[in-house]
Scaffold this motif. Structure first.
Motif, PDB file in Angstrom:
ATOM      1  N   THR A   1       0.950  -1.354  -0.162  1.00 31.85           N
ATOM      2  CA  THR A   1       0.032  -0.015  -0.062  1.00 31.85           C
ATOM      3  C   THR A   1       0.711   1.260   0.061  1.00 31.85           C
ATOM      4  OG1 THR A   1      -0.101  -0.117   2.539  1.00 31.85           O
ATOM      5  CG2 THR A   1      -1.765  -1.082   1.006  1.00 31.85           C
ATOM      6  N   ASP A   2       0.257   2.358  -0.264  1.00 34.38           N
ATOM      7  CA  ASP A   2       0.858   3.695  -0.297  1.00 34.38           C
ATOM      8  C   ASP A   2       0.207   4.608   0.638  1.00 34.38           C
ATOM      9  OD1 ASP A   2       2.234   5.857  -0.965  1.00 34.38           O
ATOM     10  OD2 ASP A   2       1.464   6.156  -3.044  1.00 34.38           O
ATOM     11  N   ALA A   3       1.025   4.961   1.579  1.00 38.25           N
ATOM     12  CA  ALA A   3       0.436   5.698   2.814  1.00 38.25           C
ATOM     13  C   ALA A   3       0.298   7.036   2.468  1.00 38.25           C
ATOM     14  CB  ALA A   3       1.235   5.557   4.109  1.00 38.25           C
ATOM     15  N   VAL A   4       0.669   7.572   1.398  1.00 44.25           N
ATOM     16  CA  VAL A   4       0.774   9.070   0.952  1.00 44.25           C
ATOM     17  C   VAL A   4      -0.585   9.607   0.915  1.00 44.25           C
ATOM     18  CG1 VAL A   4       1.554  10.949  -0.448  1.00 44.25           C
ATOM     19  CG2 VAL A   4       3.000   9.081   0.281  1.00 44.25           C
TER      20      VAL A   4
ATOM     21  N   VAL B   1       0.649   3.432  11.999  1.00 43.28           N
ATOM     22  CA  VAL B   1       0.580   2.219  11.620  1.00 43.28           C
ATOM     23  C   VAL B   1       0.485   1.855  10.176  1.00 43.28           C
ATOM     24  CG1 VAL B   1      -0.988  -0.035  11.616  1.00 43.28           C
ATOM     25  CG2 VAL B   1      -0.565   1.195  13.624  1.00 43.28           C
ATOM     26  N   LEU B   2      -0.107   2.900   9.507  1.00 39.63           N
ATOM     27  CA  LEU B   2      -0.278   3.224   7.979  1.00 39.63           C
ATOM     28  C   LEU B   2       1.199   3.285   7.290  1.00 39.63           C
ATOM     29  CD1 LEU B   2      -3.666   4.767   7.410  1.00 39.63           C
ATOM     30  CD2 LEU B   2      -3.013   2.319   6.842  1.00 39.63           C
TER      31      LEU B   2
ATOM     32  N   GLY C   1      -8.138  -0.935   7.416  1.00 35.40           N
ATOM     33  CA  GLY C   1      -8.354  -1.755   6.341  1.00 35.40           C
ATOM     34  C   GLY C   1      -9.032  -1.202   4.993  1.00 35.40           C
ATOM     35  N   TRP C   2      -9.594   0.014   5.302  1.00 35.80           N
ATOM     36  CA  TRP C   2     -10.011   0.674   4.051  1.00 35.80           C
ATOM     37  C   TRP C   2      -8.985   1.722   3.456  1.00 35.80           C
ATOM     38  CZ3 TRP C   2     -13.608  -0.634   0.862  1.00 35.80           C
ATOM     39  CH2 TRP C   2     -14.186   0.224  -0.129  1.00 35.80           C
ATOM     40  N   SER C   3      -7.924   1.728   4.092  1.00 40.32           N
ATOM     41  CA  SER C   3      -6.897   2.664   3.793  1.00 40.32           C
ATOM     42  C   SER C   3      -5.655   2.063   2.982  1.00 40.32           C
ATOM     43  CB  SER C   3      -6.390   3.738   5.003  1.00 40.32           C
ATOM     44  OG  SER C   3      -7.297   4.274   5.643  1.00 40.32           O
ATOM     45  N   GLY C   4      -6.088   1.065   2.083  1.00 39.36           N
ATOM     46  CA  GLY C   4      -5.262   0.263   1.302  1.00 39.36           C
ATOM     47  C   GLY C   4      -5.053   0.871   0.165  1.00 39.36           C
ATOM     48  N   MET C   5      -4.838   1.954  -0.218  1.00 41.67           N
ATOM     49  CA  MET C   5      -4.592   2.505  -1.448  1.00 41.67           C
ATOM     50  C   MET C   5      -3.231   2.011  -2.085  1.00 41.67           C
ATOM     51  SD  MET C   5      -6.800   4.805   0.122  1.00 41.67           S
ATOM     52  CE  MET C   5      -6.459   6.533   0.437  1.00 41.67           C
TER      53      MET C   5
ATOM     54  N   VAL D   1      -9.099   6.177  -6.545  1.00 42.40           N
ATOM     55  CA  VAL D   1     -10.314   6.883  -6.575  1.00 42.40           C
ATOM     56  C   VAL D   1     -11.508   6.275  -5.455  1.00 42.40           C
ATOM     57  CG1 VAL D   1     -12.339   7.157  -8.227  1.00 42.40           C
ATOM     58  CG2 VAL D   1      -9.732   7.294  -8.976  1.00 42.40           C
ATOM     59  N   GLY D   2     -11.713   4.996  -5.738  1.00 41.48           N
ATOM     60  CA  GLY D   2     -12.850   4.276  -4.845  1.00 41.48           C
ATOM     61  C   GLY D   2     -12.530   4.721  -3.341  1.00 41.48           C
ATOM     62  N   GLN D   3     -11.333   4.155  -2.764  1.00 45.15           N
ATOM     63  CA  GLN D   3     -11.299   4.322  -1.313  1.00 45.15           C
ATOM     64  C   GLN D   3     -10.621   5.675  -0.651  1.00 45.15           C
ATOM     65  OE1 GLN D   3      -8.281   0.810  -1.464  1.00 45.15           O
ATOM     66  NE2 GLN D   3      -9.672  -0.012   0.239  1.00 45.15           N
ATOM     67  N   GLY D   4      -9.810   6.296  -1.960  1.00 38.71           N
ATOM     68  CA  GLY D   4      -9.687   7.594  -1.588  1.00 38.71           C
ATOM     69  C   GLY D   4     -10.879   8.581  -1.160  1.00 38.71           C
TER      70      GLY D   4
END
Length: 529
Positions: free
Chosen positions: A127-130, A148-149, A349-353, A393-396
């Protein structure tokens, strides 16, 4: 294409990056989508379809600075406190995601070999935490979630790229479990050891350099010195760059003078933005080739594969956080960990862009395997791009809504820490002013000027610390108003300086010296309200 054509194409790509970021901000469209779209649009221009980006260029030019930058600006103290959940996500969840994605790819595209499917899984697992951190910081998400992210994003790149490297090797030379394990140990241990040596050598050299420009150049070439030789020796260049960046980032304040740090931060922010943006434009440029390469597959099969890979990428992470993470509290001894409240786990869990790193890994897939063409390359790039764009797009765009629906309380810990630090720093400054005045090292007028300035800053910071919930908006308004006032004063000084320089009253050297002082003093948030 001739060299001058490549130069013109490169210039066009950079101009596309600038136009894309400007349009994305105005139209409120995600940067990645706009950049890919514009890249696809300019691919219709004469000669642009002949632009081919070598996988080696992606690996050697884009990956080292992106990975090094992420490691350099990590937070070691906070990461150490959350080490267990970070490692569980960065290692355990990344490997599970990679093999789950590989499995669904192999099931839906049975002609894809297992090593190629694992390479795709390794590309889109990290994942990309930025992107997520930018959203979460804006809405005041819990500090633990951000830690954590960001910690996971730092480690999972190394895990994924090591797995990717092994998968690419297995495409050419089948590996037995024993040979694979031995290769893994060599790659990991060698990368960590070499990165440590480079970090120590750079630290030693920086302490002996006095010229700020030379120190900045050393900073820019360090990730390449760590990455490229490590890869040539068969070690993990990613781990070498991560170790070097992490070591130097935790000791950089004591090595570099303040002026170099200010300039270096600006340069690195611009460089990372440019590299990430260029990657998305290059994806758009290659869409013709990618789409033509997948034309042999039925559209329904291609769409189904993309949807399945996206779904697995998202759901595996959610399942891990919601159902697997709570089990860890029952593990024995030091393996036991606190998974945190369920609301925080859902946010993580939803921040997995997926972002630029995943795209860079996918674009670095080899053009050939053995003596033949790597026929699965375009399909894998297509699937990786689908995951990156869908998650960004979706999660962000839905992450802020999720935080509001979950009712996650906003944290103001960072703002309070800054205010408390400013109070302590202001008091130290006032004490030092009195000491210098008593020793007759400064005159009373200069001491009083600076004393009043620091008293005002201490007063503002204390007001922000002591304000209750109902008074906090008013206190923040006063602080922002003071920042706006400092900005307007600095702007007036800058206009006067420009008039003096244009009128010939001062020379260029004096102009640059005073301009640098104004740049350092410029407030971060100049707007009132």
């Amino acid at each position: 294409m001739h060299d001058d054509a490549y130069i013109l194409a490169g210039l066009l790509v950079v101009l596309t990056v600038l136009a894309g970021r400007m349009l994305a901000g105005r139209l409120r469209v995600p940067d990645a989508v706009m950049l890919v779209g514009l890249g696809f649009a300019i691919s219709f221009l004469p000669g642009m379809r002949q632009i081919h980006v070598s996988p080696e260029i992606v690996l050697l030019v884009f990956l080292p600075p992106l990975i090094y930058n992420a490691a350099f600006f990590s937070a070691p103290r906070e990461m150490r406190a959350e080490a267990r959940p970070i490692i569980a996500l960065a290692v355990g969840m990344t490997l599970v995601s990679a093999f789950a994605i590989a499995g669904v790819t192999w099931l839906l595209l049975p002609d894809t070999a297992w090593p190629a499917a694992i390479a795709l899984g390794a590309a889109v697992a990290p994942t990309d935490a930025v992107a997520s951190s930018a959203v979460l910081k804006r809405v005041g998400a819990p500090r633990r979630v951000l830690t954590v992210l960001e910690g996971e994003s730092l480690i999972n790149d190394g895990v994924a790229l090591t797995l990717f490297s092994l998968a690419v090797t297995a495409m050419v030379t089948p590996l037995t479990p024993a040979a694979g394990l031995l290769e893994l140990v060599k790659v990991v241990a060698g990368g960590i050891a070499y990165g440590t040596v480079i970090a120590l050598l750079v630290t030693w050299s920086r302490r002996r350099l006095r010229d700020g420009n030379t120190q900045l150049v050393v900073s820019l070439v360090t990730p390449f010195i760590a990455y490229i030789p490590a890869e040539m020796m068969g070690f993990s260049g990613v781990l070498a760059a991560v170790v070097a960046g992490f070591y130097l980032g935790t000791r950089g304040d004591g090595i570099l003078p303040p002026r170099v740090r200010v300039t270096g931060t600006i340069v690195w922010q611009g460089l990372v933005m440019l590299l990430e943006s260029v990657l998305f434009v290059l994806l758009g440029l290659q869409l013709h080739e990618v789409l033509s390469g997948v034309s042999g597959l039925a559209p329904a099969q291609l769409v189904l594969s993309a949807v399945a890979v996206i779904a697995v990428s998202v759901l595996v992470r959610l399942v891990w956080q919601v159902w697997v993470a709570p089990v860890t509290r029952y593990l024995p001894g030091k393996l036991r960990m606190d998974p945190g409240p369920v609301r925080e786990r859902i946010i993580i869990g939803w921040s997995g862009m997926r972002g630029a790193i995943s795209l860079a890994i996918a674009l670095s897939l080899p053009l050939t395997v053995g003596r033949g063409e790597f026929t699965d390359r375009n399909v894998l790039i297509f699937l990786a791009a689908a995951v990156v764009l869908a998650t960004l797009v979706g999660q962000g765009t839905t992450l802020p809504l999720l935080l509001r629906r979950l009712g996650v309380p906003q944290e103001h810990g960072l703002r309070s820490e800054i205010a408390a630090a400013e109070v302590a720093m202001g008091r130290a400054a006032l004490t030092r002013i009195d000491e210098l005045l008593s020793d007759a090292l400064v005159d009373e007028q200069a001491a009083e000027t600076y004393r009043q300035m620091h008293k005002l800053r201490v007063k503002q910071s204390r007001a922000l610390l002591e304000a209750g919930p109902e008074q906090r908006p008013e206190a923040k308004q006063r602080v922002r108003g003071a920042a706006f006032l400092r900005h307007e004063i600095t702007r007036a000084e800058r206009q006067a300086l420009n008039r003096l320089y244009r009128g010939g009253d001062i020379g260029h050297e004096a102009f640059q010296t005073l301009q640098r002082e104004l740049d350092v003093r410029e407030p971060h948030r100049p707007h009132p309200g």
